[in-house]
Design a protein around this motif. Structure first.
Motif, PDB file in Angstrom:
ATOM      1  N   TYR A   1       0.824  -1.210   0.000  1.00 19.26           N
ATOM      2  CA  TYR A   1       0.000   0.000   0.000  1.00 19.26           C
ATOM      3  C   TYR A   1       0.859   1.261   0.000  1.00 19.26           C
ATOM      4  N   ASP A   2       2.140   1.107   0.350  1.00 11.00           N
ATOM      5  CA  ASP A   2       3.028   2.258   0.195  1.00 11.00           C
ATOM      6  C   ASP A   2       4.414   1.768  -0.226  1.00 11.00           C
ATOM      7  N   ARG A   3       5.329   2.698  -0.420  1.00  9.00           N
ATOM      8  CA  ARG A   3       6.656   2.347  -0.940  1.00  9.00           C
ATOM      9  C   ARG A   3       7.415   1.396  -0.007  1.00  9.00           C
ATOM     10  N   TYR A   4       7.177   1.526   1.299  1.00  6.70           N
ATOM     11  CA  TYR A   4       7.922   0.689   2.239  1.00  6.70           C
ATOM     12  C   TYR A   4       7.401  -0.740   2.220  1.00  6.70           C
ATOM     13  N   GLU A   5       6.071  -0.862   2.112  1.00  3.36           N
ATOM     14  CA  GLU A   5       5.519  -2.201   2.059  1.00  3.36           C
ATOM     15  C   GLU A   5       5.907  -2.878   0.735  1.00  3.36           C
ATOM     16  N   THR A   6       5.921  -2.100  -0.328  1.00  4.61           N
ATOM     17  CA  THR A   6       6.375  -2.655  -1.607  1.00  4.61           C
ATOM     18  C   THR A   6       7.833  -3.097  -1.497  1.00  4.61           C
ATOM     19  N   ASN A   7       8.641  -2.243  -0.892  1.00  4.51           N
ATOM     20  CA  ASN A   7      10.056  -2.562  -0.700  1.00  4.51           C
ATOM     21  C   ASN A   7      10.216  -3.871   0.091  1.00  4.51           C
ATOM     22  N   ALA A   8       9.453  -3.991   1.179  1.00  4.31           N
ATOM     23  CA  ALA A   8       9.545  -5.192   2.016  1.00  4.31           C
ATOM     24  C   ALA A   8       9.085  -6.419   1.234  1.00  4.31           C
ATOM     25  N   LYS A   9       8.029  -6.254   0.449  1.00  5.64           N
ATOM     26  CA  LYS A   9       7.528  -7.392  -0.329  1.00  5.64           C
ATOM     27  C   LYS A   9       8.550  -7.854  -1.359  1.00  5.64           C
TER      28      LYS A   9
ATOM     29  N   PRO B   1       9.968   2.128   9.082  1.00  4.31           N
ATOM     30  CA  PRO B   1       8.589   1.703   8.855  1.00  4.31           C
ATOM     31  C   PRO B   1       8.423   0.221   9.192  1.00  4.31           C
ATOM     32  N   PRO B   2       7.289  -0.162   9.818  1.00  2.00           N
ATOM     33  CA  PRO B   2       7.126  -1.538  10.307  1.00  2.00           C
ATOM     34  C   PRO B   2       7.405  -2.635   9.283  1.00  2.00           C
ATOM     35  N   ALA B   3       6.975  -2.468   8.053  1.00  2.00           N
ATOM     36  CA  ALA B   3       7.201  -3.538   7.069  1.00  2.00           C
ATOM     37  C   ALA B   3       8.703  -3.775   6.886  1.00  2.00           C
ATOM     38  N   VAL B   4       9.457  -2.694   6.865  1.00  2.00           N
ATOM     39  CA  VAL B   4      10.903  -2.790   6.673  1.00  2.00           C
ATOM     40  C   VAL B   4      11.574  -3.302   7.944  1.00  2.00           C
TER      41      VAL B   4
ATOM     42  N   ASP C   1       3.820  -1.182  16.035  1.00  5.35           N
ATOM     43  CA  ASP C   1       4.035  -2.460  15.352  1.00  5.35           C
ATOM     44  C   ASP C   1       5.466  -2.964  15.526  1.00  5.35           C
ATOM     45  N   ASN C   2       6.367  -2.037  15.701  1.00  2.00           N
ATOM     46  CA  ASN C   2       7.764  -2.442  15.868  1.00  2.00           C
ATOM     47  C   ASN C   2       8.077  -2.860  17.303  1.00  2.00           C
ATOM     48  N   LEU C   3       7.115  -2.656  18.186  1.00  8.42           N
ATOM     49  CA  LEU C   3       7.349  -2.990  19.594  1.00  8.42           C
ATOM     50  C   LEU C   3       6.806  -4.367  19.949  1.00  8.42           C
TER      51      LEU C   3
ATOM     52  N   THR D   1      13.804   3.536   4.000  1.00 10.83           N
ATOM     53  CA  THR D   1      13.289   3.973   5.295  1.00 10.83           C
ATOM     54  C   THR D   1      12.874   5.430   5.269  1.00 10.83           C
ATOM     55  N   GLU D   2      12.116   5.796   6.308  1.00 13.24           N
ATOM     56  CA  GLU D   2      11.831   7.202   6.567  1.00 13.24           C
ATOM     57  C   GLU D   2      13.048   7.797   7.258  1.00 13.24           C
ATOM     58  N   LYS D   3      12.981   9.103   7.479  1.00 17.62           N
ATOM     59  CA  LYS D   3      14.154   9.751   8.062  1.00 17.62           C
ATOM     60  C   LYS D   3      14.346   9.394   9.546  1.00 17.62           C
ATOM     61  N   ASP D   4      13.262   9.389  10.315  1.00 21.91           N
ATOM     62  CA  ASP D   4      13.437   9.305  11.766  1.00 21.91           C
ATOM     63  C   ASP D   4      13.029   7.995  12.403  1.00 21.91           C
ATOM     64  N   ASP D   5      12.471   7.102  11.618  1.00 18.97           N
ATOM     65  CA  ASP D   5      12.076   5.823  12.189  1.00 18.97           C
ATOM     66  C   ASP D   5      12.069   4.791  11.060  1.00 18.97           C
TER      67      ASP D   5
END
Ligand SMILES: [Zn+2]
Length: 747
Positions: free
Chosen positions: A233-241, A289-292, A493-495, A283-287
């Protein structure tokens, strides 16, 4: 292969902490060590990436620094040519890039994009530097991607939307490693792309991104057959997939991390990541993303650390210590030069052991990395020794008891130890410099500032490192410390509780589990930094094996690399292509003695690619063609491994599940790996599956031996030794013999 594979074994204190502190284990299950590859700007970051990955390059690719559409599809092409991607402004070559071109000394520079991006002035400048150039640029980004694709041979195609960069970037390292072209499209298919698809009729079409960016309707309308779509659904989830789907492609435990917001630092990094066989995450700048984050956690392997090559227990031979005076820290470089690649920055005021001096440079080890630091930013203090001989100790003019006596130093005198040779220390007393016997010197503790070792014994380390592409303005320090396990992610989600770290349940003392992520400590060689060639004893591989044991068998030997492709290089420097040929020649002798017919893909320093520019795929295809035409019974490819981490040692044998004889290949790999480990006693990194080109495209049982790490100084020296080379050959023969002796049960 020359492709770097890394196994970072440095001891990470934060992990030990994480394992002992439940809160941290739950809050932040990541505990990678990190290394930032970053310059002041995107131009310099690309240069740092180039310096990290290339000692020299036959081809360099030059892009305009704002022009992502032309460069985003270039990864597989650049990997094919083993060419770093450098960035410059469009009207003239940045002076820093000129310097890097001089260092790399390429035969050719390829300008990517049209003259609107890289202006003709650049061509003139290259000619002024006596560099040949070529230009690849279509009328738009889509046509450029087609032109790049035409330089590759592949039965597959990756299709991504070129109107934004992240989807193509997510697929770039997979495309680079597998040599699959990336074709860019818009939401409607450009004519150049439709034509390319019709001309090449790829067997496999991977679509990156969701319906919105690459609509199925548009593809089916043009008779494109989608085999796989990878979209989130976003670039990070695509990246993870994408990374997750293609995870078998990646043999490294390392990861590369690039910004998902801004592209320039990532493009050059995709080539290095591909060379390293590692995935690239966004990744984002400061955290994170959960998929990654999940992918990073899955990718994190834990294993017992290798013994530190520079233990702090006083057994190392360094005598001098230095305290870093540079307020911003001091760079540890690969070579004693200010242009040497930066391995790590040693913080201000840190105290380091100085192993050796060359001009104004000291050799030292910091956080398991050995390299050179400038003497200009160090306060050097020598180690001190106290004379313990009751009658005083003679200072002699040579490090020998037969050396002339200069003066006698009284008992309990404290002296500065300047150097060491064997059992002798060099020192100065009453303005006389000479040598004293180490037997009568007690070393004194002079270094109160030495980093204290953690109170908790460290028995595990994370096997793998995260290379962060770009400065803190792009990927912030907070995100970095999340990866290091020092702070918590702000995403709930990361916790969540991740599975416990593997080594908490696996017993490293039980090698029968066959898990190649765990190396039994017993198999680790002693922490040697200097190599004694006389310790290498020639074995007799024929012992217990009947004469003419391989009579009637035809074996094809494939010495990796050759000609313009030097393969990986060792620090001395030495080159993989020479070692692989030497082992191949020794193997030829052994196999012939055993009655086998031997054929080679090459038996001298040549490439199988006769075209210019040099193409790795053509070279590999040449080897495959020879093998398949020869009707050889077995195909044995010989390589040296390499890693950005010079501490990594060991042996792997690869086979491919895509080989038509995959079970025989696996059986052969297991047999050879076991014989090689028994013989040369390297770290057992295990038989492994991989899609290496020569393994998946040959028709007979095929293996690829990564003999040892040329990037590790100790193994580099071993690889040079003819006795070692013969023993490797003997071991391969024993492995082949056992393979035939213990055939696979009939299916
Ligand atoms: Zn190689």
């Amino acid at each position: 292969m020359a492709l770097l594979k890394k196994l970072i074994l440095s001891v990470i204190t934060s992990l030990a902490f994480a394992l002992c502190t439940p809160f941290i284990t739950q809050a932040s299950p990541l505990a990678f060590s990190t290394e930032r590859i970053a310059g002041q700007d995107r131009v310099e970051t690309a240069l740092k990436i180039s310096q990290k990955g290339w000692d020299s390059a036959l081809t360099v690719i030059l892009c305009e620094y704002n022009d992502y559409p032309d460069s985003i599809a270039a990864t597989p092409f650049a990997v094919n040519l083993n060419a770093p991607i450098l960035l410059t402004k469009g009207d003239s070559i940045d002076p820093r890039v000129v310097k890097e071109l001089q260092r790399l000394s390429p035969d050719k520079v390829i300008l990517l994009g049209g003259t609107a991006c890289l202006q003709p002035a650049i061509e003139k400048e290259l000619e002024g530097l006596s560099l040949q150039w070529d230009r690849i640029g279509g009328i738009d980004r889509y046509e450029t991607s087609v032109l790049l694709a035409k330089q590759l041979f592949s039965d597959s195609m990756i299709l991504a939307n070129g109107d934004n960069f992240p989807d193509a970037l997510s697929a770039a390292t997979f495309a680079g490693i597998k040599q699959i072209p990336i074709i860019l499209t818009s939401t409607t298919l450009p004519a150049s792309v439709i034509q390319y698809y019709q001309e090449t009729a790829p067997k496999h079409l991977f679509v990156i991104g969701g319906e919105v960016v690459v609509p199925t309707k548009e593809l089916t309308k043009n008779n494109f057959t989608i085999e796989t779509r990878l979209g989130g659904y976003d670039r990070y989830e695509t990246n993870a997939k994408v990374v997750s789907f293609m995870k078998d492609t990646y043999h490294s435990n390392d990861l590369f991390l690039a910004s998902g917001i801004t592209f320039p630092d990532a493009v050059a990094g995709t080539v290095l990541a591909s060379k390293s066989n590692a995935p690239l995450l966004l990744t984002e700048k400061d955290d994170i993303p959960p998929a990654v984050y999940s992918i990073m956690r899955e990718h994190m392997k834990v294993e017992p650390p290798t013994q530190d090559s520079n233990p702090s227990n006083g057994t190392n031979s360094s005598l001098n210590q230095g305290k870093v005076t540079a307020s911003g820290g001091l760079n540890l470089r690969e070579t004693p030069s200010s242009t040497g690649n930066v391995l790590i920055t040693i913080p201000a005021a840190a105290t380091i052991d100085l192993i050796e001096k060359q001009d104004q440079w000291y050799k030292t080890t910091y956080q398991s990395k050995t390299g050179w630091v400038s003497a200009d930013y160090l306060t050097v203090t020598s180690k001190m020794g106290v004379i313990s001989a009751s009658g005083g100790l003679n200072l002699r003019d040579t490090p020998s008891s037969s050396g002339s006596m200069l003066v006698t130093i009284p008992k309990d005198t404290s002296v500065e130890l300047i150097d060491q040779q064997g059992q002798w220390y060099k020192t100065t007393y009453q303005s006389k410099t000479g040598w004293i016997s180490a037997d009568y010197v007690t070393l004194s503790q002079t270094n109160a500032e030495k980093p204290t070792t953690p109170a908790t014994p460290i028995n595990l380390s994370v096997n793998g490192q995260v290379y962060i592409l770009g400065g803190t303005g792009i990927i912030g320090s907070y995100a970095q410390t999340i990866i290091e396990g020092k702070v918590s992610s702000k995403y709930t989600d990361n916790l969540k509780t991740f599975p416990s770290l593997p080594s908490e349940i696996k017993q490293p003392t039980d090698p029968s589990r066959g898990d190649d992520d765990i190396t039994p400590p017993a198999d680790n060689p002693p922490p040697v930094t200097t190599y004694d060639p006389s310790k290498e004893v020639l074995i007799n591989p024929f012992e217990g094996i009947p004469a003419q044991a391989l009579s009637g068998k035809t074996i094809m030997i494939d010495p990796g690399h050759g000609g313009p492709d030097k393969g990986a290089s060792g620090p001395t420097p030495t080159y993989e292509k020479n070692n692989t040929l030497a082992i191949a020649m020794a193997l030829n002798d052994t196999l012939k003695q055993a009655g086998a017919t031997v054929i080679f893909t090459r038996d001298r320093d040549v490439s199988l690619c006769t075209n210019t520019p040099y193409s790795e795929v053509e070279d590999l295809q040449g080897r495959v063609n020879l093998a398949n035409q020869s009707k050889a019974d077995l195909f044995i490819s010989i390589h040296n491994d390499a890693s950005l981490n010079t501490n990594v040692q060991g042996t792997s044998t690869y086979y491919s599940e895509d080989n038509p004889k995959q079970y025989e290949s696996q059986h052969l790999a297991v047999s050879i790996q076991s014989a090689v480990i028994d013989t040369i006693k390297t770290n057992n990194r295990g038989p492994k599956q991989s899609g290496f080109y020569v393994l998946r495209n040959t028709t007979m049982p095929s293996i690829l031996l990564e003999t040892a790490f040329i990037s590790n100084p100790y193994e580099e020296a071993r690889l040079q030794n003819p006795t070692f080379q013969k023993n490797v050959a003997g071991a391969i023969f024993i492995g082949i013999y056992n393979y035939y002796k213990n055939p696979l049960p009939e299916a």
